[in-house]
Design a protein around this motif. Structure first.
Motif, PDB file in Angstrom:
ATOM      1  N   GLY A  10       0.772  -1.238   0.000  1.00 49.04           N
ATOM      2  CA  GLY A  10       0.000   0.000   0.000  1.00 49.04           C
ATOM      3  C   GLY A  10       0.801   1.284   0.000  1.00 49.04           C
ATOM      4  N   ALA A  11       2.081   1.213   0.322  1.00 50.57           N
ATOM      5  CA  ALA A  11       2.863   2.440   0.443  1.00 50.57           C
ATOM      6  C   ALA A  11       3.515   2.820  -0.876  1.00 50.57           C
ATOM      7  CB  ALA A  11       3.937   2.269   1.515  1.00 50.57           C
ATOM      8  N   ASP A  12       3.317   4.071  -1.276  1.00 49.32           N
ATOM      9  CA  ASP A  12       3.999   4.556  -2.469  1.00 49.32           C
ATOM     10  C   ASP A  12       5.470   4.822  -2.166  1.00 49.32           C
ATOM     11  OD1 ASP A  12       1.781   4.491  -4.153  1.00 49.32           O
ATOM     12  OD2 ASP A  12       1.120   6.459  -3.467  1.00 49.32           O
ATOM     13  N   ASP A  69      15.691   5.566   7.915  1.00 53.07           N
ATOM     14  CA  ASP A  69      16.765   6.457   8.357  1.00 53.07           C
ATOM     15  C   ASP A  69      18.104   5.768   8.575  1.00 53.07           C
ATOM     16  OD1 ASP A  69      16.353   5.103  10.704  1.00 53.07           O
ATOM     17  OD2 ASP A  69      15.958   6.866  11.910  1.00 53.07           O
ATOM     18  N   ASN A  70      18.194   4.490   8.203  1.00 50.64           N
ATOM     19  CA  ASN A  70      19.494   3.831   8.300  1.00 50.64           C
ATOM     20  C   ASN A  70      19.548   2.654   7.336  1.00 50.64           C
ATOM     21  OD1 ASN A  70      18.815   1.224   9.791  1.00 50.64           O
ATOM     22  ND2 ASN A  70      17.955   2.767  11.185  1.00 50.64           N
ATOM     23  N   GLU A  71      20.766   2.272   7.013  1.00 51.69           N
ATOM     24  CA  GLU A  71      20.993   1.234   6.003  1.00 51.69           C
ATOM     25  C   GLU A  71      20.501  -0.133   6.467  1.00 51.69           C
ATOM     26  OE1 GLU A  71      21.599  -0.006   2.365  1.00 51.69           O
ATOM     27  OE2 GLU A  71      21.884   2.076   2.946  1.00 51.69           O
ATOM     28  N   GLU A  72      20.606  -0.430   7.759  1.00 57.42           N
ATOM     29  CA  GLU A  72      20.163  -1.734   8.266  1.00 57.42           C
ATOM     30  C   GLU A  72      18.657  -1.929   8.048  1.00 57.42           C
ATOM     31  OE1 GLU A  72      21.945   0.453  10.208  1.00 57.42           O
ATOM     32  OE2 GLU A  72      23.882  -0.534   9.998  1.00 57.42           O
ATOM     33  N   THR A  73      17.891  -0.870   8.325  1.00 55.25           N
ATOM     34  CA  THR A  73      16.441  -0.952   8.109  1.00 55.25           C
ATOM     35  C   THR A  73      16.132  -1.109   6.631  1.00 55.25           C
ATOM     36  OG1 THR A  73      16.029   0.402  10.064  1.00 55.25           O
ATOM     37  CG2 THR A  73      14.242   0.248   8.456  1.00 55.25           C
ATOM     38  N   ARG A  74      16.838  -0.350   5.806  1.00 54.69           N
ATOM     39  CA  ARG A  74      16.627  -0.443   4.357  1.00 54.69           C
ATOM     40  C   ARG A  74      16.889  -1.871   3.865  1.00 54.69           C
ATOM     41  NH1 ARG A  74      19.140  -0.204  -0.478  1.00 54.69           N
ATOM     42  NH2 ARG A  74      18.108   0.980  -2.113  1.00 54.69           N
ATOM     43  N   ASP A 112      10.176  -2.750  -2.739  1.00 53.62           N
ATOM     44  CA  ASP A 112      10.752  -2.230  -3.968  1.00 53.62           C
ATOM     45  C   ASP A 112      11.809  -1.176  -3.607  1.00 53.62           C
ATOM     46  OD1 ASP A 112      11.352  -1.004  -6.374  1.00 53.62           O
ATOM     47  OD2 ASP A 112       9.278  -0.495  -6.873  1.00 53.62           O
ATOM     48  N   PRO A 113      13.065  -1.361  -4.043  1.00 54.92           N
ATOM     49  CA  PRO A 113      14.118  -0.398  -3.685  1.00 54.92           C
ATOM     50  C   PRO A 113      13.841   1.018  -4.205  1.00 54.92           C
ATOM     51  CG  PRO A 113      14.942  -2.024  -5.268  1.00 54.92           C
ATOM     52  CD  PRO A 113      13.569  -2.456  -4.856  1.00 54.92           C
ATOM     53  N   GLU A 114      13.065   1.129  -5.272  1.00 50.93           N
ATOM     54  CA  GLU A 114      12.736   2.457  -5.818  1.00 50.93           C
ATOM     55  C   GLU A 114      11.806   3.240  -4.885  1.00 50.93           C
ATOM     56  OE1 GLU A 114      13.967   3.781  -8.733  1.00 50.93           O
ATOM     57  OE2 GLU A 114      15.270   2.017  -8.678  1.00 50.93           O
ATOM     58  N   ARG A 115      11.098   2.536  -4.002  1.00 50.57           N
ATOM     59  CA  ARG A 115      10.149   3.200  -3.103  1.00 50.57           C
ATOM     60  C   ARG A 115      10.722   3.467  -1.719  1.00 50.57           C
ATOM     61  NH1 ARG A 115       5.246  -0.673  -4.075  1.00 50.57           N
ATOM     62  NH2 ARG A 115       5.072  -0.318  -1.855  1.00 50.57           N
ATOM     63  N   LEU A 116      11.951   3.024  -1.486  1.00 49.99           N
ATOM     64  CA  LEU A 116      12.606   3.266  -0.199  1.00 49.99           C
ATOM     65  C   LEU A 116      13.461   4.526  -0.304  1.00 49.99           C
ATOM     66  CD1 LEU A 116      13.731  -0.349   0.768  1.00 49.99           C
ATOM     67  CD2 LEU A 116      11.659   0.868   1.469  1.00 49.99           C
ATOM     68  N   VAL A 117      13.178   5.495   0.540  1.00 50.70           N
ATOM     69  CA  VAL A 117      13.878   6.777   0.504  1.00 50.70           C
ATOM     70  C   VAL A 117      14.631   6.968   1.812  1.00 50.70           C
ATOM     71  CG1 VAL A 117      13.595   9.280   0.333  1.00 50.70           C
ATOM     72  CG2 VAL A 117      12.116   7.757  -1.005  1.00 50.70           C
ATOM     73  N   MET A 118      15.949   7.161   1.702  1.00 50.40           N
ATOM     74  CA  MET A 118      16.762   7.399   2.887  1.00 50.40           C
ATOM     75  C   MET A 118      16.532   8.828   3.379  1.00 50.40           C
ATOM     76  SD  MET A 118      18.488   4.704   3.763  1.00 50.40           S
ATOM     77  CE  MET A 118      19.836   5.297   4.759  1.00 50.40           C
TER      78      MET A 118
END
Length: 177
Positions: A21-23, A28-33, A42-48
């Motif tokens: 559901g999330a666009d 806030d950190n690489e471990e969470t990402r 989707d890596p394109e939807r993850l924003v640091m």
């Protein structure tokens, strides 16, 4: 046990809802990402994003301003203690202490603060640069002698963590929060 099974199930469900559901998902950190990527995000939807305690920029070298610099960072509102900063400036002036106070930020009380600085003749003591870039913020902090956070409601504001990360002693109110 049952509690663990429910916890794992709720985590699975919440991640599934977020994944579908999330666009955009802010992390806030690489471990969470990396953890979210392993769970199918989707890596394109993850924003640091920047975390106050882990600046994305390399901190500038620690310097010392002359005269000594006292830094305030925050919104110009009553609960942040902005009027106490002006009282500090008057006390420094009246005692002949050479120091410069830099009030970084902005807010609804800015016009009244600017007017009070002019009226009280504090222009040589208080600088009001407004909002600054991340780099400028860290430059101000790394050259500060003291950071002040006269907030009347926060027990531990982000700006205090930033000041401590910059290696600046912080003066704060002892609040029940």
């Amino acid at each position: 046990g049952l509690r663990s099974a429910v916890s794992v199930g709720l985590e699975w469900l919440s991640l599934r809802i977020a994944r579908r559901g999330a666009d955009i998902v802010f992390v806030d950190n690489e471990e969470t990402r990396e953890g979210l990527l392993r769970r199918g995000f989707d890596p394109e939807r993850l924003v640091m994003t920047e975390n106050a305690y882990d600046p994305l920029l390399e901190l500038p070298a620690r310097t010392h301003a002359d005269p000594p610099s006292i830094v305030f960072i925050g919104r110009f509102v009553e609960v942040k203690g902005v009027w106490d900063v002006l009282e500090l400036a008057k006390a420094l002036r009246d005692r002949g202490v050479l120091a410069r106070i830099e009030m970084l930020g902005d807010g609804p009380l800015r016009p009244q603060i600017v007017e009070a600085v002019e009226r009280e003749g504090l222009g040589q003591i208080i600088a009001l640069p407004g909002f600054v870039t991340e780099q400028e913020k860290w430059d101000h902090l790394r050259s500060a002698s003291i950071f002040i956070a006269p907030s009347r409601e926060e027990g531990w504001g982000i700006a205090v963590g930033e000041a401590l990360t910059a290696g600046v002693p912080s003066v704060v109110y002892d609040l029940p929060a």
